[in-house]
Design an enzyme around this catalytic site. Sequence first.
Site, PDB file in Angstrom:
ATOM      1  N   ASP A  63       0.855  -1.180   0.000  1.00 20.27           N
ATOM      2  CA  ASP A  63       0.000   0.000   0.000  1.00 20.27           C
ATOM      3  C   ASP A  63       0.898   1.239   0.000  1.00 20.27           C
ATOM      4  OD1 ASP A  63       0.966   0.216   2.581  1.00 20.27           O
ATOM      5  OD2 ASP A  63      -0.943  -0.213   3.557  1.00 20.27           O
ATOM      6  N   CYS A  83      -6.507 -28.748  11.251  1.00 21.91           N
ATOM      7  CA  CYS A  83      -7.637 -29.668  11.070  1.00 21.91           C
ATOM      8  C   CYS A  83      -7.185 -31.107  10.907  1.00 21.91           C
ATOM      9  CB  CYS A  83      -8.474 -29.231   9.870  1.00 21.91           C
ATOM     10  SG  CYS A  83      -9.286 -27.642  10.144  1.00 21.91           S
ATOM     11  N   HIS A 125      -5.078 -22.161   9.594  1.00 26.31           N
ATOM     12  CA  HIS A 125      -6.415 -22.602   9.188  1.00 26.31           C
ATOM     13  C   HIS A 125      -7.179 -21.482   8.491  1.00 26.31           C
ATOM     14  CE1 HIS A 125     -10.371 -24.310   9.074  1.00 26.31           C
ATOM     15  NE2 HIS A 125     -10.806 -23.169   9.574  1.00 26.31           N
TER      16      HIS A 125
END
Lengths: 376, 376
Positions: A92, A309, A335
Amino acid sequence: MSSQRFEILATDGAARAGCLHMARGTVRTPAFMPVGTAGSVKAMLPESVAETGADIVLGNTYHLMLRPGAERIARLGGLHKFMNWPRPILTDSGGFQVMSLASLRKLTEEGVRFRSHIDGAEYFLSPERAMEIQRLLGSDIQMALDECAPFPSTEAVIEKSLALSMRWAKRSKAAFGEQEHQSCFGIVQGGVYPHLRRRSAEELTGIGFDGYAVGGLAVGEGQAAMFEVLEATLPHLPSDRPRYLMGVGKPDDIVGAALRGVDMFDCVLPTRSGRNGQAFTWKGPLNLRNARHAEDAAPLDADCSCPACKSYSRAYLHHVVKSGEIIASMLLTWHNLTFFQDLMRAFREAVTQKMAASFAQSFLAGYRAGEPEEGG
Amino acid sequence: MSSQRFEILATDGAARAGCLHMARGTVRTPAFMPVGTAGSVKAMLPESVAETGADIVLGNTYHLMLRPGAERIARLGGLHKFMNWPRPILTDSGGFQVMSLASLRKLTEEGVRFRSHIDGAEYFLSPERAMEIQRLLGSDIQMALDECAPFPSTEAVIEKSLALSMRWAKRSKAAFGEQEHQSCFGIVQGGVYPHLRRRSAEELTGIGFDGYAVGGLAVGEGQAAMFEVLEATLPHLPSDRPRYLMGVGKPDDIVGAALRGVDMFDCVLPTRSGRNGQAFTWKGPLNLRNARHAEDAAPLDADCSCPACKSYSRAYLHHVVKSGEIIASMLLTWHNLTFFQDLMRAFREAVTQKMAASFAQSFLAGYRAGEPEEGG
């Protein structure tokens, strides 16, 4: 001209699926860019960020100019080498964070003078300096400096601010100059006023950028207003250039915006939420701090391929979140970034199959109806 | 009898190199065990811990009994599954940390009553309960409960405390009972008094354990006194059983103790130092916070194979330490654990080549003469 090439592979209504080919790699669009504020996507090794499916990350000019400094990074071989991320980086311009983080800001036609939030040292950021910093960093996509007016603001305030942003856009593009492998994006401003957004889009198109961002959204105007602004803006941007919605967002914001033709997104949400014990799932967000997970042997999401997971129970994640263990931030960030990338992949496939709208509808139904323990 | 088998592959003076074969894997000795206090080796994924060369990690009974609780971990399938570490785990008895962390301790012949440092809840730890907790966790090496007298203490205080520890050792062994794949270690106490250490070693040998730890050291007595205690203790322990020096230590402590016949070590030093910006190298410890690293493009240690050394400059590590980025803890912990495992591997090779003493000498010369910016 930049060597960047934007290839649109499929469209479905206003939505597009494509590839942004750049010297350092190809970015599949719509793309989600994880935020690597100060030279690190927090709690992740860069090879793990790549494993989640990210093709590009975002760096913050404001943070990097203060510490360790753009000239220092240049002497060390550039930001890619510094942070061990060889793929594309978008930076940015620093303007937004000067407004939100720095103190004692003084805005003039020339630029903005401010004090560092770290040590109080004085800095000056102008369009020319913002582009110089991004060139020193070696950023692949460099953003024009704009002024971000606060929300809400009157039309008169927004119009005045927009005019300054457009003059700065022209100076930014001139300062960017000619770079063989880097691109320069302009930023549409104009608040929630459709005619100002259109004016901004047309003026930027007149200047001519490699891509166009929509700024000044997701600042409190609400999703409906944001979508209205997108609908009033995107048709006035060249369709053969990537469109980037800055700082967005929540999964449902992203899906709705991509459906309206946005190609690129960035947000701290998956990383920041990961550090706060929140996990994104297809059935909505979960708070792992919640006691109902304390003895749950099930994985966070049985269909997810991320390490959190595959190898841990919700009970373990609950335990490490409650205990303040660093691994909680590591696993939940991993995750969440995987979830955001999986979402982008699914959306791209839906566009290819001309099923974008029905994908969006069924995603939102599942995401909002899921486990209702807390809001998004 | 435990299925544990301790194989001594080479000796050199008092030093030994061997393998501790256990149902869940073989531990190469002398071994350094990273500390995984509350079900996580802080700032590391378990597969990364294994990549550093660690064969076994340590878990803390005190922390795990308070949160998430031993019965809960048992219901979730045991500590190995819970924390995703399928290899051997040694757990301490909880006694040491009850003394150092808990409040309102009340010690009786039966055991110790205390309040949790987390929420003030009351707990009771006896030899029987300590062994029950370790069995619930599924720990491969379970430690007898002992009393750790403060340092310094008079001989009379140490003698009285030792007598209690020996009665508790007998009760611990009885409570451990017969477990097919788990081992039970006793702990030698006796402060800095050689005749008490000898008495303790002989009494424990009389009870009969699968291995013998030396406790109550590295508590402020200094390296010379610690080595003297080892020399007065180890000859009185069965040479065919592993010997474990608890809570040690600094690299030079480890080398000196291994030279005297210690087979196993654990310490929070590499992980805690990593989170504090300190890196261990063959030329001594470095503080990455130091400004002299700010623009140093060199790696931390050109010969090290860890990710911190392979992919980053000292300048980057300095930057992320100063910025408080989580990746600083991740990379420096990984490096430090790699250094400790490399040190153990080099020591084992030196024993095999009958060069343990000269290895120790040249290691210490390099380690102490290196980059003298701060003490060890």
